[in-house]
Write an enzyme that holds these catalytic residues in place. Structure first.
Site, PDB file in Angstrom:
ATOM      1  N   ASP A   1      12.064 -37.486  31.380  1.00  0.00           N
ATOM      2  CA  ASP A   1      12.549 -37.678  32.749  1.00  0.00           C
ATOM      3  C   ASP A   1      14.066 -37.781  32.700  1.00  0.00           C
ATOM      4  OD1 ASP A   1      13.201 -38.428  35.303  1.00  0.00           O
ATOM      5  OD2 ASP A   1      12.090 -40.323  35.273  1.00  0.00           O
TER       6      ASP A   1
ATOM      7  N   ASN B   1      19.208 -27.433  35.902  1.00  0.00           N
ATOM      8  CA  ASN B   1      18.458 -26.787  36.983  1.00  0.00           C
ATOM      9  C   ASN B   1      17.477 -27.714  37.681  1.00  0.00           C
ATOM     10  OD1 ASN B   1      16.950 -24.431  38.389  1.00  0.00           O
ATOM     11  ND2 ASN B   1      15.382 -25.359  37.089  1.00  0.00           N
TER      12      ASN B   1
ATOM     13  N   TYR C   1      19.112 -35.187  49.582  1.00  0.00           N
ATOM     14  CA  TYR C   1      19.261 -33.940  48.831  1.00  0.00           C
ATOM     15  C   TYR C   1      20.673 -33.388  48.993  1.00  0.00           C
ATOM     16  CZ  TYR C   1      18.252 -29.137  47.300  1.00  0.00           C
ATOM     17  OH  TYR C   1      18.255 -27.932  46.651  1.00  0.00           O
TER      18      TYR C   1
ATOM     19  N   LYS D   1      23.610 -32.839  46.088  1.00  0.00           N
ATOM     20  CA  LYS D   1      24.238 -31.550  45.785  1.00  0.00           C
ATOM     21  C   LYS D   1      25.740 -31.587  46.062  1.00  0.00           C
ATOM     22  CE  LYS D   1      20.466 -29.579  44.376  1.00  0.00           C
ATOM     23  NZ  LYS D   1      20.286 -29.264  42.941  1.00  0.00           N
TER      24      LYS D   1
END
Length: 256
Positions: A63, A91, A157, A161
């Site tokens: 993890d 990724n 999210y 990013k």
């Protein structure tokens, strides 16, 4: 083959964009460490495909959102591939769809740990390895158009990013003297399992396609080709950049 003699670690490479990148780098001559959350049949399938391309493959599991496990993943990769890891592809990523007022601490932690903390500390371990070897290296982060584009109901999210973008820019400057380049790839709408619901809803998909000048969703191979370029000597003078792979989506996108 542009990556002959190189070794790459690709996180989240049991499927989707990660698998596409792993296979493309192998086709370019790189040996591949398939880094996954859990070692399963899909991870073995990616490794087998790498081997079918004539390259060495190893699977390591952990993890990456847990710092100790992220370090262990990199250390296991180095043990599996004597000579070191030349290319790191961050990724692995997750998202949670929820109105801002309904987001839980657990939701937030899961997204930020996987998408930002994991790449931060995995990259740290990678950089330490490259400095010990006295060699440069390549770091490629798979970000998202949402490092730039707001996305209601996906605030954690977007924050992860956006943080990945600033991390990339900062490290590109800090690590340049060591010959380590850092760049982001920011995909738009790509045909992967994370977009399965979208692809199953014809009306939503059509609305999305109306915002993409090239008129189609992207494929993992569209991202993988750019990753192969950034991993190669062709991109040696490129650092601190985000490459948007979105079919033109950012031109005038508006969430409906």
């Amino acid at each position: 083959m542009r990556l002959q003699g190189k070794t790459a670690l690709v996180t989240g490479s049991s499927g989707g964009i990660g698998r596409g990148i792993a296979l493309r780098l192998a086709q370019e001559g790189a040996d591949i460490v398939v880094a996954v959350h859990r070692h399963d049949d899909r991870a073995d399938e990616t490794a087998a495909a790498v081997q079918a391309a004539g390259r060495r493959a190893a699977v390591v599991a952990g993890d990456i959102g847990n710092v100790a496990q992220a370090f262990a993943v990199m250390d296991a990769a180095v043990r599996a591939m004597p000579g070191g890891i030349d290319i790191l592809v961050n990724n692995a990523g997750v998202e949670v769809n929820a109105p801002f007022v309904a987001v839980t601490e657990a939701d937030y932690d899961r997204v930020l740990d996987t998408n930002l903390k994991g790449p931060f500390f995995l990259t740290q371990r990678f950089v330490r390895q490259r400095l010990e070897l006295g060699r440069g290296g390549k770091i490629i982060n798979i970000s998202s158009v949402h490092e730039e584009l707001p996305f209601p109901h996906f605030t954690s999210y977007c924050a992860s990013k956006g943080g990945l973008r600033m991390m990339m820019r900062n490290l590109a400057i800090e690590l340049a003297a060591s010959g380590i380049t850092v760049n982001n790839i920011a995909p738009g709408a790509i045909e992967t399992p994370i977009n399965r619901r979208l692809m199953a809803d014809a009306a939503k998909q059509q609305a999305l396609l109306a915002n993409i000048p090239l008129g189609r969703m992207g494929l993992p191979d569209d991202v993988a080709g750019v990753a192969a370029f950034l991993a190669s000597a062709d991109a040696d003078y490129m650092t601190g950049a985000t490459l948007f792979i979105d079919g033109g989506l950012l031109w005038n996108y508006a969430e409906q």
